[in-house]
Design an enzyme around this catalytic site. Structure first.
Site, PDB file in Angstrom:
ATOM      1  N   ASP A 199      -6.306 -92.078  79.679  1.00 62.74           N
ATOM      2  CA  ASP A 199      -5.428 -91.041  80.999  1.00 62.74           C
ATOM      3  C   ASP A 199      -5.292 -91.475  82.025  1.00 62.74           C
ATOM      4  O   ASP A 199      -4.399 -91.716  82.846  1.00 62.74           O
ATOM      5  CB  ASP A 199      -6.630 -89.994  81.252  1.00 62.74           C
ATOM      6  CG  ASP A 199      -7.796 -90.513  81.973  1.00 62.74           C
ATOM      7  OD1 ASP A 199      -7.924 -91.550  82.188  1.00 62.74           O
ATOM      8  OD2 ASP A 199      -8.610 -89.600  82.564  1.00 62.74           O
ATOM      9  N   LYS A 246     -13.287 -90.135  74.190  1.00 62.38           N
ATOM     10  CA  LYS A 246     -14.162 -90.758  74.896  1.00 62.38           C
ATOM     11  C   LYS A 246     -13.428 -89.752  76.564  1.00 62.38           C
ATOM     12  O   LYS A 246     -12.457 -88.274  76.543  1.00 62.38           O
ATOM     13  CB  LYS A 246     -13.205 -91.981  75.476  1.00 62.38           C
ATOM     14  CG  LYS A 246     -14.079 -92.270  76.434  1.00 62.38           C
ATOM     15  CD  LYS A 246     -13.209 -93.891  76.664  1.00 62.38           C
ATOM     16  CE  LYS A 246     -12.039 -93.796  78.058  1.00 62.38           C
ATOM     17  NZ  LYS A 246     -12.713 -93.315  79.075  1.00 62.38           N
ATOM     18  N   GLU A 294     -17.473 -99.080  82.779  1.00 61.43           N
ATOM     19  CA  GLU A 294     -15.887-100.095  84.243  1.00 61.43           C
ATOM     20  C   GLU A 294     -16.867-100.181  85.679  1.00 61.43           C
ATOM     21  O   GLU A 294     -17.504 -99.820  85.846  1.00 61.43           O
ATOM     22  CB  GLU A 294     -15.317 -98.679  83.854  1.00 61.43           C
ATOM     23  CG  GLU A 294     -13.980 -99.325  84.888  1.00 61.43           C
ATOM     24  CD  GLU A 294     -12.899 -98.426  84.630  1.00 61.43           C
ATOM     25  OE1 GLU A 294     -11.543 -98.069  85.653  1.00 61.43           O
ATOM     26  OE2 GLU A 294     -13.022 -97.432  83.930  1.00 61.43           O
TER      27      GLU A 294
END
Length: 270
Positions: free
Chosen positions: A53, A120, A189
């Site tokens: 996204d 995901k 991340e």
């Protein structure tokens, strides 16, 4: 040994990635959004393609991923799937499309039918029921911990996560809970490199790092960052086009540097 990127000869599956982790062989992940780039990734040996996204910021001009819709995700997943038949394709579920187990089932089905091989989702232990439900019904899941961009408003910006001991232990606990629930992959991340390595060692499933240090099982970068198209590139990224004569060369250089352990370097880690 010097790695030379070659086209994928066989279809990459979850089992392929598990074996690579067991063999301590790094795999390559690229976030991209269209058929031509997807085809190029396959030719350059990219094992995993992510339609993130992140397209809200890299393609559509939003200042976060929050406005991205299911319709936009489906459009780009279908495009990528048409251009690449061998990489493992992961499709993101966008903001607030998996707030309940029932909603998750409906939208994950759409992502898979659009051509993805895995969905995901961002979030910790609160996702356990949804992950287990999808896994039991044959839908592979990639979890996502650390900096989860859909929560940017809660974090107060795009900030490194897991710096404190308490935060780090929570990320490890969430990772183990998601693995136990049936997650097949985990994106980490913007966390300290030491924490990225600890999580990776604690799990049997492969980890994909972006700003999570060199100790993860794979690395992912957005194609825009690989090609130097980002006006204000994040610390963890690198413009590989500067060291290549063309776009395929940049992808091959990225792949080679990840496989050989050159990327990420100290300057790309927290």
């Amino acid at each position: 040994m010097v790695y030379t990127a070659t086209p994928l000869e066989k279809k990459v599956t979850v089992n392929t990635l598990r074996k690579m982790k067991a063999d301590k062989e790094k795999f390559i992940t690229v976030a991209l959004y269209d058929a031509p780039m997807a085809a190029m990734a396959q030719k350059c040996g990219v094992e995993v393609v992510l339609i993130g996204d992140s397209l809200g910021m890299t393609v559509l001009g939003y200042d976060s991923t929050v406005p991205v819709t299911m319709e936009q995700m489906i459009y780009h997943i279908e495009a990528v799937a048409r251009g690449n038949s061998r990489s493992l394709i992961i499709g993101d579920l966008p903001f607030m499309t998996y707030a309940t187990v029932e909603q998750t089932m409906i939208n994950a089905t759409r992502v898979m039918q659009a051509g993805a091989h895995m969905v995901k989702m961002e979030g910790g232990a609160w996702l356990v029921d949804s992950v287990r439900m999808l896994s039991e019904r044959g839908i592979p899941v990639c979890a996502h911990l650390g900096l989860t961009p859909q929560s940017v408003n809660k974090f107060g910006g795009f900030r490194v996560q897991g710096r404190s001991e308490e935060q780090g232990e929570q990320i490890i606990a969430d990772a183990l809970a998601l693995e136990e629930a049936g997650a097949d992959l985990l994106v980490l991340e913007c966390i300290p490199a030491e924490l990225g390595a600890r999580v990776t060692q604690a799990l049997s499933i492969p980890t994909i790092g972006i700003g999570a240090g060199i100790g993860t099982d794979a690395q992912v970068l957005v194609i825009n960052d690989i090609l130097g198209l980002t006006e204000f590139p994040p610390k963890f990224s690198k413009n590989f086009l500067l060291e290549a004569k063309d776009i395929p060369g940049a992808l091959q250089k990225y792949a080679a540097d990840v496989k050989s352990g050159v990327f990420p370097g100290p300057e790309q880690q927290f």
